[in-house]
Design an enzyme around this catalytic site. Structure first.
Site, PDB file in Angstrom:
ATOM      1  N   HIS A 179     106.425   2.008 -19.416  1.00  0.00           N
ATOM      2  CA  HIS A 179     107.358   2.323 -18.056  1.00  0.00           C
ATOM      3  C   HIS A 179     106.467   3.213 -17.459  1.00  0.00           C
ATOM      4  CE1 HIS A 179     110.958   0.289 -18.636  1.00  0.00           C
ATOM      5  NE2 HIS A 179     111.299   0.371 -19.775  1.00  0.00           N
ATOM      6  N   GLU A 216     116.354   7.822 -26.503  1.00  0.00           N
ATOM      7  CA  GLU A 216     117.099   6.879 -25.758  1.00  0.00           C
ATOM      8  C   GLU A 216     117.303   5.570 -26.231  1.00  0.00           C
ATOM      9  OE1 GLU A 216     116.206   5.232 -21.108  1.00  0.00           O
ATOM     10  OE2 GLU A 216     114.472   5.873 -22.318  1.00  0.00           O
ATOM     11  N   HIS A 217     116.233   4.853 -27.064  1.00  0.00           N
ATOM     12  CA  HIS A 217     116.206   3.649 -27.597  1.00  0.00           C
ATOM     13  C   HIS A 217     116.038   4.067 -29.033  1.00  0.00           C
ATOM     14  CE1 HIS A 217     114.509   2.801 -23.543  1.00  0.00           C
ATOM     15  NE2 HIS A 217     115.733   1.825 -23.586  1.00  0.00           N
ATOM     16  N   ASP A 263     117.078  -4.077 -22.310  1.00  0.00           N
ATOM     17  CA  ASP A 263     116.495  -3.699 -20.761  1.00  0.00           C
ATOM     18  C   ASP A 263     117.041  -4.592 -19.874  1.00  0.00           C
ATOM     19  OD1 ASP A 263     115.273  -1.378 -21.834  1.00  0.00           O
ATOM     20  OD2 ASP A 263     113.292  -2.346 -22.061  1.00  0.00           O
ATOM     21  N   HIS A 282     153.530  32.044 -12.032  1.00  0.00           N
ATOM     22  CA  HIS A 282     153.689  30.963 -12.879  1.00  0.00           C
ATOM     23  C   HIS A 282     155.206  30.696 -13.457  1.00  0.00           C
ATOM     24  CE1 HIS A 282     149.541  30.497 -12.350  1.00  0.00           C
ATOM     25  NE2 HIS A 282     149.597  29.226 -13.241  1.00  0.00           N
TER      26      HIS A 282
END
Length: 417
Positions: free
Chosen positions: A252, A317-318, A350, A409
């Site tokens: 990549h 990630e993987h 992917d 309130h």
């Protein structure tokens, strides 16, 4: 590919290396963003000419619908079939991921419900470096369509015929020829030609990543996207298959990180040898050569348990678990996506398995998962308070308001009694 003993010092260095800020990219991206905000299209066109060698005019920013539709004639039927196959799987998974409306009576007269509404407008950033990434188009556009997003803008500096043909199949007709930090700025703040969007999706280079982080206080983004990461965690396995998965993610980018974590020295040496053999079959300009040499490593852990613990702290990630996947899966608490078993080649995820490939990097998998249809919607809570419900809640609400010193309130409840 190095073989390193997984010590505390080695782990510290690996974790520290991925957490450094890219101050140079931030500085350059900040300057580009400021210029696009100030000068709009003039700055956008100037940076597009400088960085992408594209001479834009207002009439050429957007790719025509005719050009998008005609792209199908320039690609093979086999490519179109592959895109349709991948799209069908991604769409099916996204439909399963989509949050659903619900309603609950918390107590008599008090009903809390949720309804789901799509984000109104999004931008999908498609990298256009060596190749325009068709898979990123699928992974960002399809969940948006499933979620019902009405306005989808795609940007890519150099869309090829394959990207345009895939966009045509998906029914996308708004594609702008812009990229880089300047495209992120245009999507986040708008120009005369580029409409501002509510959220930006998709990965990019270091300048795109820096730009997304810088604009994130004004425009929502999907998730921080750093260099690709992959871990294969195994005590045994086929060295050829393991090496192939590691190299696949390593190609990549030159700073991608691919790691085998194993207690087996024999497996480590066999995979190291296989990595060298497979790298020799790739062109010399393939980024895997650099990333496997500089970033990737084979980490020798004392036990498989220690390997799992390291993986959880790294939060890749993987993550591949080729052997004993059911046992090891129970020990994993942090990963972007996990591939189980021998046949889980990482590139299937992917492209075509249906799971989204836009995933957390840099340790963000400790806090969140990958992109899903849920990222494209808003879950809005609705509170229905009937009179009998008000009477059941009022006294305790007033007590809590007084405890916090919020008299207005308390009054907003008291005036209704």
């Amino acid at each position: 590919m190095r073989i390193l003993k997984l010590t505390a010092a080695v782990e510290k260095n690996l974790l520290r290396a991925r957490h450094g800020r890219d101050r140079e990219a931030e500085r350059i991206a900040a300057r580009i963003i400021a210029d696009v905000r100030k000068r709009g299209d003039a700055a956008l066109f100037a940076y597009t000419k400088k960085f992408d060698a594209i001479h834009l005019r207002r009439s050429s920013v957007w790719i025509s619908q005719n050009e998008i539709a005609a792209a199908r004639k320039h690609v093979s039927p086999e490519f179109l079939q592959a895109v349709q196959h991948a799209a069908a799987n991604v769409r099916r998974v996204a439909e399963k991921q989509l949050p659903q409306p619900w309603s609950l009576q918390v107590e008599p007269g008090v009903i809390i419900s949720q309804f789901v509404r799509p984000i109104d407008s999004i931008g999908c950033y498609i990298p256009g470096g060596r190749f325009a990434l068709v898979s990123t188009l699928l992974m960002t556009v399809l969940p948006a369509q499933v979620a019902g997003v009405p306005h989808i803008t795609v940007v890519c500096p150099k869309p090829n015929s394959e990207l345009l043909a895939a966009a045509s199949l998906l029914g996308i007709d708004k594609i702008a020829r812009i990229g880089g930090a300047q495209a992120i700025a245009a999507l986040a703040y708008g120009t005369k030609n580029i409409a501002r969007v509510d959220k930006i999706f998709g990965p990019g280079n270091r300048f795109v990543t820096a730009a997304k982080q810088l604009i994130s206080s004004d425009c929502a983004i999907d998730l921080p996207a750093g260099p690709t990461e992959a871990i294969v965690l195994a005590a045994k396995g086929d060295p050829k298959w393991i090496a192939a998965d590691l190299i696949a993610q390593a190609e990549h980018a030159p700073d991608a990180g691919s790691f085998l974590v194993t207690p087996s020295l024999n497996l480590a040496r066999a995979v190291q040898k296989e990595v060298q053999a497979q790298l020799a079959n790739l062109p010399p300009e393939n980024p895997a050569h650099s990333s496997m040499r500089k970033t990737g490593a084979i980490l020798l852990s004392p036990t498989l348990e220690a390997a799992c613990n390291f993986s959880n702290r790294f939060a890749p990630e993987h993550l591949s678990l080729p052997n004993h996947p059911d046992v090891l899966l129970q020990k994993i608490i942090a990963a972007g996506t996990i591939f189980l078993g021998l046949w889980g080649a990482q590139p299937l995820g992917d492209y075509i398995s249906g799971s989204n490939h836009v995933l957390p990097t840099g340790g963000w998998a400790r806090m969140r998962g990958g992109l899903s249809a849920a990222d494209f919607v808003k879950c809005i809570s609705v509170q229905t308070i009937e009179r009998k419900g008000f009477e059941r809640l009022a006294s305790d609400a007033v007590r809590l308001a007084h405890t916090e010193g919020l008299l207005a309130h308390a009054n907003a409840v008291e005036v209704r009694r």
